[in-house]
Every structure is written in C-alpha cells, then in structure tokens.
Design a protein around this motif. Structure first.
Motif, PDB file in Angstrom:
ATOM      1  N   LEU A   1      80.695  30.530  23.508  1.00 34.03           N
ATOM      2  CA  LEU A   1      79.343  30.463  22.946  1.00 34.03           C
ATOM      3  C   LEU A   1      79.006  31.737  22.184  1.00 34.03           C
ATOM      4  CD1 LEU A   1      77.490  28.691  25.891  1.00 34.03           C
ATOM      5  CD2 LEU A   1      78.158  27.708  23.687  1.00 34.03           C
ATOM      6  N   ALA A   2      79.405  32.883  22.730  1.00 30.47           N
ATOM      7  CA  ALA A   2      79.183  34.146  22.016  1.00 30.47           C
ATOM      8  C   ALA A   2      79.968  34.162  20.704  1.00 30.47           C
ATOM      9  CB  ALA A   2      79.585  35.325  22.896  1.00 30.47           C
ATOM     10  N   ALA A   3      81.225  33.723  20.750  1.00 29.44           N
ATOM     11  CA  ALA A   3      82.059  33.689  19.543  1.00 29.44           C
ATOM     12  C   ALA A   3      81.475  32.732  18.510  1.00 29.44           C
ATOM     13  CB  ALA A   3      83.488  33.282  19.911  1.00 29.44           C
ATOM     14  N   ALA A   4      80.966  31.597  18.967  1.00 27.17           N
ATOM     15  CA  ALA A   4      80.346  30.640  18.044  1.00 27.17           C
ATOM     16  C   ALA A   4      79.096  31.234  17.408  1.00 27.17           C
ATOM     17  CB  ALA A   4      80.021  29.346  18.775  1.00 27.17           C
ATOM     18  N   GLU A   5      78.349  32.006  18.158  1.00 31.78           N
ATOM     19  CA  GLU A   5      77.166  32.671  17.593  1.00 31.78           C
ATOM     20  C   GLU A   5      77.585  33.676  16.526  1.00 31.78           C
ATOM     21  OE1 GLU A   5      73.237  33.566  16.771  1.00 31.78           O
ATOM     22  OE2 GLU A   5      74.029  31.887  17.937  1.00 31.78           O
TER      23      GLU A   5
ATOM     24  N   VAL B   1      80.166  33.343  14.585  1.00 31.33           N
ATOM     25  CA  VAL B   1      80.468  32.514  13.421  1.00 31.33           C
ATOM     26  C   VAL B   1      79.171  32.071  12.747  1.00 31.33           C
ATOM     27  CG1 VAL B   1      81.494  30.333  12.640  1.00 31.33           C
ATOM     28  CG2 VAL B   1      82.700  31.751  14.321  1.00 31.33           C
ATOM     29  N   ALA B   2      78.173  31.681  13.531  1.00 28.71           N
ATOM     30  CA  ALA B   2      76.878  31.285  12.961  1.00 28.71           C
ATOM     31  C   ALA B   2      76.264  32.433  12.158  1.00 28.71           C
ATOM     32  CB  ALA B   2      75.931  30.818  14.063  1.00 28.71           C
ATOM     33  N   HIS B   3      76.385  33.641  12.652  1.00 29.41           N
ATOM     34  CA  HIS B   3      75.926  34.805  11.885  1.00 29.41           C
ATOM     35  C   HIS B   3      76.733  34.941  10.608  1.00 29.41           C
ATOM     36  CE1 HIS B   3      73.088  37.251  14.455  1.00 29.41           C
ATOM     37  NE2 HIS B   3      73.496  36.336  15.324  1.00 29.41           N
ATOM     38  N   GLY B   4      78.039  34.677  10.707  1.00 29.87           N
ATOM     39  CA  GLY B   4      78.921  34.809   9.554  1.00 29.87           C
ATOM     40  C   GLY B   4      78.580  33.858   8.421  1.00 29.87           C
ATOM     41  N   VAL B   5      78.024  32.696   8.758  1.00 35.01           N
ATOM     42  CA  VAL B   5      77.628  31.739   7.714  1.00 35.01           C
ATOM     43  C   VAL B   5      76.132  31.836   7.399  1.00 35.01           C
ATOM     44  CG1 VAL B   5      79.536  30.149   8.131  1.00 35.01           C
ATOM     45  CG2 VAL B   5      77.382  29.821   9.366  1.00 35.01           C
ATOM     46  N   GLY B   6      75.471  32.834   7.958  1.00 37.63           N
ATOM     47  CA  GLY B   6      74.064  33.071   7.640  1.00 37.63           C
ATOM     48  C   GLY B   6      73.081  32.159   8.352  1.00 37.63           C
ATOM     49  N   ARG B   7      73.505  31.562   9.478  1.00 33.53           N
ATOM     50  CA  ARG B   7      72.608  30.679  10.235  1.00 33.53           C
ATOM     51  C   ARG B   7      72.606  31.035  11.723  1.00 33.53           C
ATOM     52  NH1 ARG B   7      75.452  27.035   6.769  1.00 33.53           N
ATOM     53  NH2 ARG B   7      76.750  26.394   8.508  1.00 33.53           N
ATOM     54  N   PRO B   8      72.257  32.268  12.056  1.00 35.31           N
ATOM     55  CA  PRO B   8      72.262  32.651  13.475  1.00 35.31           C
ATOM     56  C   PRO B   8      71.181  31.915  14.265  1.00 35.31           C
ATOM     57  CG  PRO B   8      71.203  34.345  12.174  1.00 35.31           C
ATOM     58  CD  PRO B   8      71.766  33.335  11.194  1.00 35.31           C
ATOM     59  N   THR B   9      71.442  31.737  15.553  1.00 40.70           N
ATOM     60  CA  THR B   9      70.427  31.155  16.429  1.00 40.70           C
ATOM     61  C   THR B   9      69.806  32.214  17.324  1.00 40.70           C
ATOM     62  OG1 THR B   9      71.954  30.573  18.233  1.00 40.70           O
ATOM     63  CG2 THR B   9      71.646  28.947  16.456  1.00 40.70           C
TER      64      THR B   9
ATOM     65  N   SER C   1      69.536  25.602  23.661  1.00 44.69           N
ATOM     66  CA  SER C   1      70.285  26.650  22.987  1.00 44.69           C
ATOM     67  C   SER C   1      71.607  26.097  22.434  1.00 44.69           C
ATOM     68  CB  SER C   1      70.563  27.798  23.966  1.00 44.69           C
ATOM     69  OG  SER C   1      71.355  28.787  23.377  1.00 44.69           O
ATOM     70  N   ILE C   2      72.275  25.262  23.211  1.00 45.19           N
ATOM     71  CA  ILE C   2      73.520  24.618  22.779  1.00 45.19           C
ATOM     72  C   ILE C   2      73.247  23.715  21.568  1.00 45.19           C
ATOM     73  CG2 ILE C   2      75.292  22.914  23.452  1.00 45.19           C
ATOM     74  CD1 ILE C   2      75.816  25.380  24.985  1.00 45.19           C
ATOM     75  N   THR C   3      72.164  22.970  21.625  1.00 46.58           N
ATOM     76  CA  THR C   3      71.793  22.064  20.533  1.00 46.58           C
ATOM     77  C   THR C   3      71.531  22.846  19.249  1.00 46.58           C
ATOM     78  OG1 THR C   3      70.899  20.445  22.071  1.00 46.58           O
ATOM     79  CG2 THR C   3      70.110  20.315  19.800  1.00 46.58           C
ATOM     80  N   ARG C   4      70.800  23.960  19.344  1.00 43.83           N
ATOM     81  CA  ARG C   4      70.509  24.789  18.167  1.00 43.83           C
ATOM     82  C   ARG C   4      71.789  25.358  17.558  1.00 43.83           C
ATOM     83  NH1 ARG C   4      66.699  27.067  21.467  1.00 43.83           N
ATOM     84  NH2 ARG C   4      67.875  29.013  21.496  1.00 43.83           N
ATOM     85  N   LEU C   5      72.689  25.829  18.428  1.00 34.71           N
ATOM     86  CA  LEU C   5      73.937  26.405  17.933  1.00 34.71           C
ATOM     87  C   LEU C   5      74.804  25.342  17.267  1.00 34.71           C
ATOM     88  CD1 LEU C   5      75.628  28.924  17.606  1.00 34.71           C
ATOM     89  CD2 LEU C   5      76.448  28.620  19.954  1.00 34.71           C
ATOM     90  N   THR C   6      74.874  24.174  17.854  1.00 32.39           N
ATOM     91  CA  THR C   6      75.625  23.071  17.267  1.00 32.39           C
ATOM     92  C   THR C   6      75.057  22.709  15.897  1.00 32.39           C
ATOM     93  OG1 THR C   6      76.200  22.192  19.435  1.00 32.39           O
ATOM     94  CG2 THR C   6      76.332  20.662  17.586  1.00 32.39           C
ATOM     95  N   ALA C   7      73.756  22.608  15.801  1.00 33.25           N
ATOM     96  CA  ALA C   7      73.102  22.271  14.520  1.00 33.25           C
ATOM     97  C   ALA C   7      73.365  23.359  13.484  1.00 33.25           C
ATOM     98  CB  ALA C   7      71.612  22.071  14.728  1.00 33.25           C
ATOM     99  N   SER C   8      73.319  24.593  13.891  1.00 33.27           N
ATOM    100  CA  SER C   8      73.558  25.704  12.970  1.00 33.27           C
ATOM    101  C   SER C   8      74.969  25.651  12.396  1.00 33.27           C
ATOM    102  CB  SER C   8      73.339  27.037  13.694  1.00 33.27           C
ATOM    103  OG  SER C   8      73.684  28.107  12.873  1.00 33.27           O
ATOM    104  N   LEU C   9      75.924  25.323  13.230  1.00 34.27           N
ATOM    105  CA  LEU C   9      77.319  25.288  12.786  1.00 34.27           C
ATOM    106  C   LEU C   9      77.642  24.015  12.009  1.00 34.27           C
ATOM    107  CD1 LEU C   9      78.888  26.694  16.044  1.00 34.27           C
ATOM    108  CD2 LEU C   9      78.779  27.861  13.824  1.00 34.27           C
ATOM    109  N   SER C  10      76.799  23.007  12.142  1.00 33.60           N
ATOM    110  CA  SER C  10      77.031  21.726  11.458  1.00 33.60           C
ATOM    111  C   SER C  10      76.274  21.603  10.153  1.00 33.60           C
ATOM    112  CB  SER C  10      76.637  20.579  12.383  1.00 33.60           C
ATOM    113  OG  SER C  10      77.407  20.623  13.558  1.00 33.60           O
ATOM    114  N   ALA C  11      75.318  22.486   9.914  1.00 40.02           N
ATOM    115  CA  ALA C  11      74.493  22.417   8.702  1.00 40.02           C
ATOM    116  C   ALA C  11      75.345  22.593   7.447  1.00 40.02           C
ATOM    117  CB  ALA C  11      73.407  23.491   8.758  1.00 40.02           C
ATOM    118  N   ASP C  12      75.021  21.831   6.429  1.00 38.89           N
ATOM    119  CA  ASP C  12      75.664  21.961   5.100  1.00 38.89           C
ATOM    120  C   ASP C  12      77.184  21.810   5.142  1.00 38.89           C
ATOM    121  OD1 ASP C  12      73.394  24.634   4.500  1.00 38.89           O
ATOM    122  OD2 ASP C  12      73.134  22.537   3.976  1.00 38.89           O
ATOM    123  N   ARG C  13      77.694  20.996   6.024  1.00 38.77           N
ATOM    124  CA  ARG C  13      79.152  20.827   6.091  1.00 38.77           C
ATOM    125  C   ARG C  13      79.574  19.574   5.433  1.00 38.77           C
ATOM    126  NH1 ARG C  13      81.071  21.641  11.945  1.00 38.77           N
ATOM    127  NH2 ARG C  13      82.982  20.964  11.041  1.00 38.77           N
TER     128      ARG C  13
END
Length: 138
Positions: free
Chosen positions: A53-57, A59-67, A126-138
């Motif tokens: 989960l930390a690593a995924a966060e 990545v979310a920061h890396g694509v400009g969509r942190p949670t 929190s899991i739902t937000r992170l999933t949505a962040s990583l799925s946006a614009d894909r």
C-alpha cells in the motif's frame, strides 16, 4: 501493528519504507514491494500488504494523483523527482497490489476488522481511493 491512521502511509512499516526511498534512484524497490503483494495470494501477510500500500501510494504520487499528502509522504516528491514518472506497467502493477493488499482473506483486513467496524470502513475507503487514483485516465 504500529498504526496511526488508515492511510497508505499510516503505519510504522510504511513510513519506514517511504523513508528508505531517500537513497533510491529508480523504481526497483517500489516494484519489488508491489510484486511481493501480487505474488502472495489471497491470505497475504499484513507486513507485505502494508508495504504494498505504501509502494502504491508512491506510484500514485509519481502519476500526480496522491491520496495522502502530509508529513509522512513529504519525502516522496524528492524520490519521484529522482526516479521519474512511473511507466504504465508499474501503475498497473500498483493497482493489482492494492487489490491484493486489500484482500478480505488477508491478515491486514483481519487486523482492521478486529479494530472495529468504523476503523475497517475507514481503511476500506482508503483502499478505494488508492485504487481509483491508480485507475484514473488509464
């Protein structure tokens, strides 16, 4: 579980993981944490799930969509600046790892369930937000 919030970097292990990125130049450590989660199976260990989960966060920061954007994630920006934007394969792996980490059969879900229904609901959100962040614009 040394936890202070349901956020992806809301526990001691996750904060340590993010802190360890200070010396990293690329995404290999992040990818390894994500791969460990996707390889773990549905009864994923809580330590593996927390790091994923930390690593995924990260990545979310890396694509400009942190949670999560607070003192615990402040150093992620410097890591992303050094490592560059994650590629689509890593973003996809991160989304898969979040799903694995949030497995209802996993140890982390069990620990959150033991903490109480309000805490479990907050963690699930929190899991739902992170999933949505990583799925946006894909």
């Amino acid at each position: 579980m040394g936890t202070w919030s349901a956020e992806p970097v809301g526990n001691d292990s996750a904060a340590d993981f993010v802190g360890d990125l200070e010396d990293e130049r690329g995404w290999a450590v992040v990818e390894a944490a994500l791969t460990a989660a996707t390889d773990a199976g549905p009864e994923i260990d809580s330590d593996v799930a927390e790091l994923a989960l930390a690593a995924a966060e990260v990545v979310a920061h890396g694509v400009g969509r942190p949670t999560q954007d607070d003192a615990y994630t402040a150093s992620i920006a410097q890591f992303v600046e050094r490592a560059g934007k994650p590629d689509e394969a890593l973003v996809s792996l991160a989304a898969q790892a979040v799903t694995a980490a949030g497995s209802p059969d996993g140890e982390l879900a069990e620990l959150w369930d033991d903490a109480g229904s309000d805490d479990l609901a907050e963690w699930r959100e929190s899991i739902t937000r992170l999933t949505a962040s990583l799925s946006a614009d894909r």
